[in-house]
Design a protein around this motif. Structure first.
Motif, mmCIF file in Angstrom:
data_model
loop_
_atom_site.group_PDB
_atom_site.id
_atom_site.type_symbol
_atom_site.label_atom_id
_atom_site.label_comp_id
_atom_site.label_asym_id
_atom_site.label_seq_id
_atom_site.Cartn_x
_atom_site.Cartn_y
_atom_site.Cartn_z
ATOM 1 N N PHE A 279 3.903 -23.740 -22.613
ATOM 2 C CA PHE A 279 3.594 -24.673 -21.538
ATOM 3 C C PHE A 279 4.760 -24.672 -20.565
ATOM 4 N N VAL A 280 4.533 -25.193 -19.371
ATOM 5 C CA VAL A 280 5.585 -25.315 -18.361
ATOM 6 C C VAL A 280 5.966 -26.783 -18.274
ATOM 7 N N CYS A 281 7.229 -27.084 -18.548
ATOM 8 C CA CYS A 281 7.716 -28.463 -18.454
ATOM 9 C C CYS A 281 7.665 -28.894 -16.990
ATOM 10 N N GLN A 282 7.132 -30.069 -16.725
ATOM 11 C CA GLN A 282 6.992 -30.557 -15.358
ATOM 12 C C GLN A 282 8.264 -31.210 -14.827
ATOM 13 N N SER A 283 9.317 -31.225 -15.650
ATOM 14 C CA SER A 283 10.600 -31.755 -15.193
ATOM 15 C C SER A 283 11.563 -30.616 -14.847
ATOM 16 N N CYS A 284 11.754 -29.672 -15.775
ATOM 17 C CA CYS A 284 12.700 -28.574 -15.544
ATOM 18 C C CYS A 284 12.003 -27.277 -15.132
ATOM 19 N N TYR A 285 10.675 -27.216 -15.220
ATOM 20 C CA TYR A 285 9.856 -26.068 -14.829
ATOM 21 C C TYR A 285 10.187 -24.798 -15.616
ATOM 22 N N LEU A 286 10.645 -24.973 -16.859
ATOM 23 C CA LEU A 286 10.861 -23.834 -17.737
ATOM 24 C C LEU A 286 9.656 -23.652 -18.636
ATOM 25 N N VAL A 287 9.391 -22.409 -19.000
ATOM 26 C CA VAL A 287 8.305 -22.123 -19.934
ATOM 27 C C VAL A 287 8.850 -22.362 -21.341
ATOM 28 N N ARG A 288 8.156 -23.218 -22.085
ATOM 29 C CA ARG A 288 8.597 -23.597 -23.431
ATOM 30 C C ARG A 288 7.476 -23.356 -24.431
ATOM 31 N N HIS A 289 7.851 -23.298 -25.694
ATOM 32 C CA HIS A 289 6.866 -23.198 -26.768
ATOM 33 C C HIS A 289 6.226 -24.564 -26.968
ATOM 34 N N ARG A 290 4.967 -24.585 -27.368
ATOM 35 C CA ARG A 290 4.236 -25.846 -27.534
ATOM 36 C C ARG A 290 4.903 -26.785 -28.541
ATOM 37 N N SER A 291 5.682 -26.252 -29.451
ATOM 38 C CA SER A 291 6.364 -27.116 -30.420
ATOM 39 C C SER A 291 7.440 -27.975 -29.766
#
Length: 99
Positions: A70-82
């Motif tokens: 997913f893409v964090c809407q604060s830092c805009y980094l792609v992260r794992h769903r966990s």
């Protein structure tokens, strides 16, 4: 008798005064002469101070977002769903941003 802890130590004061005198006596150009020199230079000729202009293209391979990312809407980094810490109005936020 109380000590004034805000007062500079004598060795530090002397060092600062020496540094100031050295800076004043240095043969450094003043800011106005540097601006005049830069305004007078023609950088369109291909001469770039400290480098060169290359006529090359950058090729980047794009990888689509995975099903488990997913893409964090604060830092805009792609992260794992966990790493999802909060979902608010459809927007997902990572644990690092919520900490």
């Amino acid at each position: 008798m109380g000590a004034d802890y805000d007062e500079l130590r004598p060795d530090v004061r002397e060092s600062q005064e020496d540094s100031l005198e050295a800076a004043r006596s240095a043969n450094a150009p003043d800011a106005r002469s540097v601006v005049r020199d830069l305004d007078g230079d023609d950088l369109d000729g291909g001469d770039v101070p400290g480098g060169e202009i290359l006529d090359a293209e950058l090729t980047v391979r794009l990888v689509p977002q995975g099903e488990d990312e997913f893409v964090c809407q604060s830092c805009y980094l792609v992260r794992h769903r966990s790493q999802i810490a909060r979902v608010h109005g459809g927007a997902e936020y990572c644990a690092d941003c919520e900490a």
